[in-house]
Design a protein around this motif. Structure first.
Motif, PDB file in Angstrom:
ATOM      1  N   GLY A   1       0.685  -1.175  -0.040  1.00 29.55           N
ATOM      2  CA  GLY A   1      -0.108  -0.086  -0.112  1.00 29.55           C
ATOM      3  C   GLY A   1       0.862   1.361  -0.009  1.00 29.55           C
ATOM      4  O   GLY A   1       0.275   2.255  -0.037  1.00 29.55           O
ATOM      5  N   ASP A   2       2.106   1.249   0.100  1.00 31.09           N
ATOM      6  CA  ASP A   2       3.070   2.152   0.064  1.00 31.09           C
ATOM      7  C   ASP A   2       3.175   3.040  -1.157  1.00 31.09           C
ATOM      8  O   ASP A   2       2.998   2.357  -2.294  1.00 31.09           O
ATOM      9  N   LEU A   3       3.712   4.216  -1.323  1.00 32.42           N
ATOM     10  CA  LEU A   3       3.778   4.948  -2.635  1.00 32.42           C
ATOM     11  C   LEU A   3       5.434   4.530  -2.828  1.00 32.42           C
ATOM     12  O   LEU A   3       6.050   5.064  -2.918  1.00 32.42           O
ATOM     13  N   LEU A   4       5.356   3.175  -3.674  1.00 31.59           N
ATOM     14  CA  LEU A   4       6.554   2.882  -4.178  1.00 31.59           C
ATOM     15  C   LEU A   4       6.320   2.022  -5.285  1.00 31.59           C
ATOM     16  O   LEU A   4       5.219   1.966  -5.963  1.00 31.59           O
ATOM     17  N   PHE A   5       7.354   2.034  -6.249  1.00 26.27           N
ATOM     18  CA  PHE A   5       7.299   1.482  -7.493  1.00 26.27           C
ATOM     19  C   PHE A   5       7.540  -0.160  -7.363  1.00 26.27           C
ATOM     20  O   PHE A   5       7.906  -0.613  -6.357  1.00 26.27           O
ATOM     21  N   GLU A   6       7.108  -0.721  -8.520  1.00 24.37           N
ATOM     22  CA  GLU A   6       7.516  -2.030  -8.677  1.00 24.37           C
ATOM     23  C   GLU A   6       7.842  -2.279 -10.126  1.00 24.37           C
ATOM     24  O   GLU A   6       7.665  -1.410 -11.099  1.00 24.37           O
ATOM     25  N   GLY A   7       8.976  -2.948 -10.526  1.00 25.78           N
ATOM     26  CA  GLY A   7       9.426  -3.106 -11.979  1.00 25.78           C
ATOM     27  C   GLY A   7      10.896  -3.568 -11.972  1.00 25.78           C
ATOM     28  O   GLY A   7      11.185  -4.767 -11.257  1.00 25.78           O
ATOM     29  N   LYS A   8      11.671  -3.229 -12.765  1.00 29.37           N
ATOM     30  CA  LYS A   8      12.919  -3.980 -12.973  1.00 29.37           C
ATOM     31  C   LYS A   8      13.899  -3.141 -13.416  1.00 29.37           C
ATOM     32  O   LYS A   8      13.947  -1.768 -13.841  1.00 29.37           O
ATOM     33  N   LEU A   9      15.223  -3.075 -12.742  1.00 30.89           N
ATOM     34  CA  LEU A   9      16.400  -2.511 -13.190  1.00 30.89           C
ATOM     35  C   LEU A   9      17.796  -3.220 -13.969  1.00 30.89           C
ATOM     36  O   LEU A   9      17.753  -4.452 -13.505  1.00 30.89           O
ATOM     37  N   TYR A  10      18.325  -2.620 -14.890  1.00 34.84           N
ATOM     38  CA  TYR A  10      19.355  -3.493 -15.631  1.00 34.84           C
ATOM     39  C   TYR A  10      20.671  -2.693 -15.138  1.00 34.84           C
ATOM     40  O   TYR A  10      20.911  -1.672 -15.467  1.00 34.84           O
ATOM     41  N   ILE A  11      21.454  -3.430 -14.553  1.00 37.70           N
ATOM     42  CA  ILE A  11      22.588  -3.057 -13.778  1.00 37.70           C
ATOM     43  C   ILE A  11      23.985  -3.411 -14.700  1.00 37.70           C
ATOM     44  O   ILE A  11      24.178  -4.343 -14.992  1.00 37.70           O
ATOM     45  N   THR A  12      24.866  -2.488 -14.720  1.00 36.41           N
ATOM     46  CA  THR A  12      25.997  -2.650 -15.477  1.00 36.41           C
ATOM     47  C   THR A  12      26.997  -3.781 -14.687  1.00 36.41           C
ATOM     48  O   THR A  12      27.025  -3.167 -13.511  1.00 36.41           O
ATOM     49  N   MET A  13      27.764  -4.564 -15.300  1.00 28.99           N
ATOM     50  CA  MET A  13      28.728  -5.362 -14.346  1.00 28.99           C
ATOM     51  C   MET A  13      29.946  -4.899 -14.715  1.00 28.99           C
ATOM     52  O   MET A  13      30.965  -5.766 -15.183  1.00 28.99           O
ATOM     53  N   ASP A  14      30.454  -3.573 -15.137  1.00 28.32           N
ATOM     54  CA  ASP A  14      31.656  -3.347 -15.358  1.00 28.32           C
ATOM     55  C   ASP A  14      32.697  -2.492 -14.383  1.00 28.32           C
ATOM     56  O   ASP A  14      33.582  -1.872 -14.359  1.00 28.32           O
ATOM     57  N   GLY A  15      31.842  -2.863 -13.090  1.00 31.41           N
ATOM     58  CA  GLY A  15      32.555  -2.097 -11.882  1.00 31.41           C
ATOM     59  C   GLY A  15      31.995  -0.821 -11.590  1.00 31.41           C
ATOM     60  O   GLY A  15      32.407  -0.233 -10.547  1.00 31.41           O
ATOM     61  N   ARG A  16      30.984  -0.076 -12.422  1.00 32.09           N
ATOM     62  CA  ARG A  16      30.669   0.933 -12.071  1.00 32.09           C
ATOM     63  C   ARG A  16      29.191   0.895 -11.392  1.00 32.09           C
ATOM     64  O   ARG A  16      28.598   1.871 -10.882  1.00 32.09           O
ATOM     65  N   TYR A  17      28.649  -0.137 -11.685  1.00 36.55           N
ATOM     66  CA  TYR A  17      27.367  -0.253 -11.181  1.00 36.55           C
ATOM     67  C   TYR A  17      26.224   0.524 -11.425  1.00 36.55           C
ATOM     68  O   TYR A  17      25.693   1.119 -10.564  1.00 36.55           O
ATOM     69  N   ALA A  18      26.339   0.805 -12.768  1.00 33.35           N
ATOM     70  CA  ALA A  18      25.274   2.076 -13.057  1.00 33.35           C
ATOM     71  C   ALA A  18      24.021   1.583 -13.607  1.00 33.35           C
ATOM     72  O   ALA A  18      23.905   0.310 -14.159  1.00 33.35           O
ATOM     73  N   VAL A  19      22.955   2.223 -13.756  1.00 31.56           N
ATOM     74  CA  VAL A  19      21.640   1.794 -14.253  1.00 31.56           C
ATOM     75  C   VAL A  19      21.557   1.981 -15.655  1.00 31.56           C
ATOM     76  O   VAL A  19      21.708   3.356 -16.184  1.00 31.56           O
ATOM     77  N   LYS A  20      21.755   1.091 -16.609  1.00 33.17           N
ATOM     78  CA  LYS A  20      21.439   1.208 -17.977  1.00 33.17           C
ATOM     79  C   LYS A  20      20.022   1.426 -18.428  1.00 33.17           C
ATOM     80  O   LYS A  20      20.029   2.274 -19.414  1.00 33.17           O
ATOM     81  N   SER A  21      19.361   0.723 -17.895  1.00 31.68           N
ATOM     82  CA  SER A  21      17.770   1.095 -18.224  1.00 31.68           C
ATOM     83  C   SER A  21      16.876   0.707 -16.922  1.00 31.68           C
ATOM     84  O   SER A  21      17.248  -0.005 -16.158  1.00 31.68           O
ATOM     85  N   ASP A  22      15.634   1.254 -16.867  1.00 34.08           N
ATOM     86  CA  ASP A  22      14.841   0.899 -15.548  1.00 34.08           C
ATOM     87  C   ASP A  22      13.300   1.074 -16.172  1.00 34.08           C
ATOM     88  O   ASP A  22      13.046   1.571 -17.369  1.00 34.08           O
TER      89      ASP A  22
END
Length: 552
Positions: free
Chosen positions: A305-326
């Motif tokens: 019931g909280d104001l939160l999202f659901e979904g997916k994150l695509y994380i880079t595995m190059d040592g930067r751990y950045a969000v490539k897509s969401d």
């Protein structure tokens, strides 16, 4: 379509290879046409550049930016193949010699990274401790400052934005009515809403092209509007107010911020500093595209019931751990007035400084008074970001300017087609919106309907370059004046873009006196005092009877 032929006369039994052979040569002369849309099965987003081909190689096309395609051949194909890097190839049977619609969903390929594996046996209790998904998310959180474009010292880029606004699930009685029969050409029967294709009535589309300049310290962002184009089917809609409202409604989601403001509400980002305390995270897939390795993390609220999202994150595995897509969606357990669904997709691109800059953002939502019944409204805001320029500060005086500025291209530049400013292409239905507006303007029945509707609802009748009204004051009655007869009006932009005149005169049959009012308005931004947004200076002189409880 074939007329005057029996279906059972077209085919005979398959040969040893299972190939169906055609007997009727007439079929060969009728082209086979297939059109439709290709979507990502996991995200339900359109897939561009998918190869669509008839088995045997008679014809091949690519899907456009909206995942749509149309392919034709005069041969006798029985199968249509869909293929794209990173997705499983799909082959579908088709009917030769017919025009048909075929919508496809492509699933991701099974190409996975060996170093990440998930094993779940039986029912397990979710916990953060020793959870590889949470450990990975913590790395993302720890690297936010190093990856976020918002932390660049100086930044410039171009922004192209398109907003669409449509009605769907319209009553069948209305669609078949005589009143609407002349306007059926306005309908778009190919609009993808959720996971299905529905018939919709587009009512608004606006496009903007802007230059954006941001500075980190002290923080400031300046947006200069360079080109603007918008259309709507009704002059009853204040398109300027609608454009501002939709922009505020959809906001500018920033996955790297702790809080994301959309739908006039504040949602906690899945990579906020304390996100693991509010979200559950799961490693659900691993992907490899060329040299790039990504981990797919699915997330859902701990408390639905909280104001939160659901979904997916695509994380880079190059040592930067950045969000490539969401991919962000509002979970169905949240009760937000009139909101039935909302989906956000963002894609990022890495630049030489190592940071990941937003390249595309798409927000789509539909609204309705009732969750399942009645007419609903679909809104979509697609934004593309190009031409990033890093670490190039402008003069100090420039950053003292207004946050929102307008500086349209010169006439020579403005004559350039919008195709050169768009970073994608309009769908066929979107292109028709502009054409339909031109068609409507020439229809006498439409002109009469809009004129009457505007006179009844807005109170003023257009008699270019003035408006007669308001209709509610033509006749009134009170104890002092008795029957009061009044007539008034005001000028429009067709008279002057900056100077607006208005006034009225009235006569009371009982007191036998004339009353009047005259006013002049100078609009600094070209919008009248009753428009939005307004910025004006008004001078008026009134001689009238002031009666309590009467609105003059």
């Amino acid at each position: 379509m074939l007329f005057g032929q029996r279906r059972d006369s077209l085919f005979k039994a398959s040969d040893s290879k299972g190939t169906v052979k055609l007997l009727d040569s007439a079929v060969h002369k009728v082209p086979t046409v297939v059109n439709g849309q290709v979507l990502d099965a996991s995200t339900m987003q359109p897939l561009p550049s998918v190869t669509v081909s008839f088995a045997g190689g008679q014809a091949t096309v690519k899907t456009d930016g909206d995942g749509r395609y149309s392919i034709m051949t005069k041969a006798k194909p029985m199968q249509l193949k869909f293929s794209s890097v990173g997705f499983k190839t799909v082959i579908k049977l088709i009917t030769p010699g017919k025009t048909q619609t075929l919508n496809i969903m492509l699933a991701g390929s099974d190409n996975q990274l060996g170093e990440v594996s998930v094993h779940v046996t039986g029912k397990t209790h979710y916990k953060n401790k020793d959870n590889p998904a949470v450990s990975l998310i913590q790395q993302v959180i720890d690297h936010k400052n190093a990856n976020s474009m918002q932390n660049a010292d100086y930044l410039e880029y171009h922004q192209y934005e398109r907003i669409n606004f449509s009605f769907f699930d319209l009553p069948e009685k209305f669609l078949k009515s005589k009143v609407f029969s002349k306007y059926k050409f306005l309908l778009d029967s190919t609009m993808m809403i959720g996971d299905s294709i529905k018939t919709a009535l587009p009512v608004y589309m606006g496009e903007k092209y802007s230059d954006v300049y941001s500075r980190e310290m002290p923080s400031k962002t300046i947006r200069i509007l360079r080109a603007h184009k918008e259309v709507n089917y009704s002059t009853l809609i204040d398109s300027a107010a609608l454009d501002i409202y939709l922009n505020r409604l959809y906001g500018n989601p920033d996955i790297y911020a702790n809080n994301i403001f959309v739908l006039t509400n504040q949602f906690l980002s899945p990579i906020a500093d304390h996100a693991p305390e509010f979200y559950k995270f799961f490693i659900t897939d691993t992907l490899k595209t060329g040299k790039e390795k990504l981990v797919e993390i699915s997330f859902t609220p701990r408390n639905l019931g909280d104001l939160l999202f659901e979904g997916k994150l695509y994380i880079t595995m190059d040592g930067r751990y950045a969000v490539k897509s969401d991919l962000l969606s509002i979970n169905k357990h949240i009760n937000i007035n009139f909101v039935r669904r909302m989906d956000i997709r963002q894609d990022f691109q890495q630049y030489p400084d190592g940071r990941f800059y937003l390249s595309k953002s798409n927000v789509q939502s539909d609204f309705g008074l009732m969750k399942k019944k009645g007419t609903k409204v679909l809104g979509n805001r697609a934004v593309s970001y190009t031409g990033y320029k890093l670490h190039s500060p402008l003069t100090a005086d420039f950053y003292q300017g207004k946050v929102d500025q307008v500086a349209f291209f010169s006439k020579a530049a403005a004559d350039k087609p919008w195709d050169s400013l768009r970073t994608d292409s309009l769908s066929g239905a979107q292109k028709l919106v502009y054409r339909h507006i031109d068609s409507l303007q020439t229809m006498p029945s439409y002109k009469r309907t809009v004129w009457l509707a505007k006179f009844v609802t807005a109170g003023y009748a257009d008699i270019v370059p003035v408006q007669l009204g308001p209709n509610g004051s033509f006749y009134s009655f009170n104890s002092l004046e008795g029957s009061r007869i009044s007539i008034g009006g005001r000028t429009t932009k067709d008279f002057n873009h900056n100077i607006y005149l208005e006034g009225y005169t009235a006569y009371g049959l009982k007191d036998q006196k004339w009353k009047y009012c005259l006013a002049t308005t100078y609009a600094f931004n070209g919008n009248p005092a009753w428009g939005y947004p307004s910025n004006y200076l008004k001078l008026s002189y009134q001689y009238d009877t002031d009666i309590p409880d009467r609105i003059s």
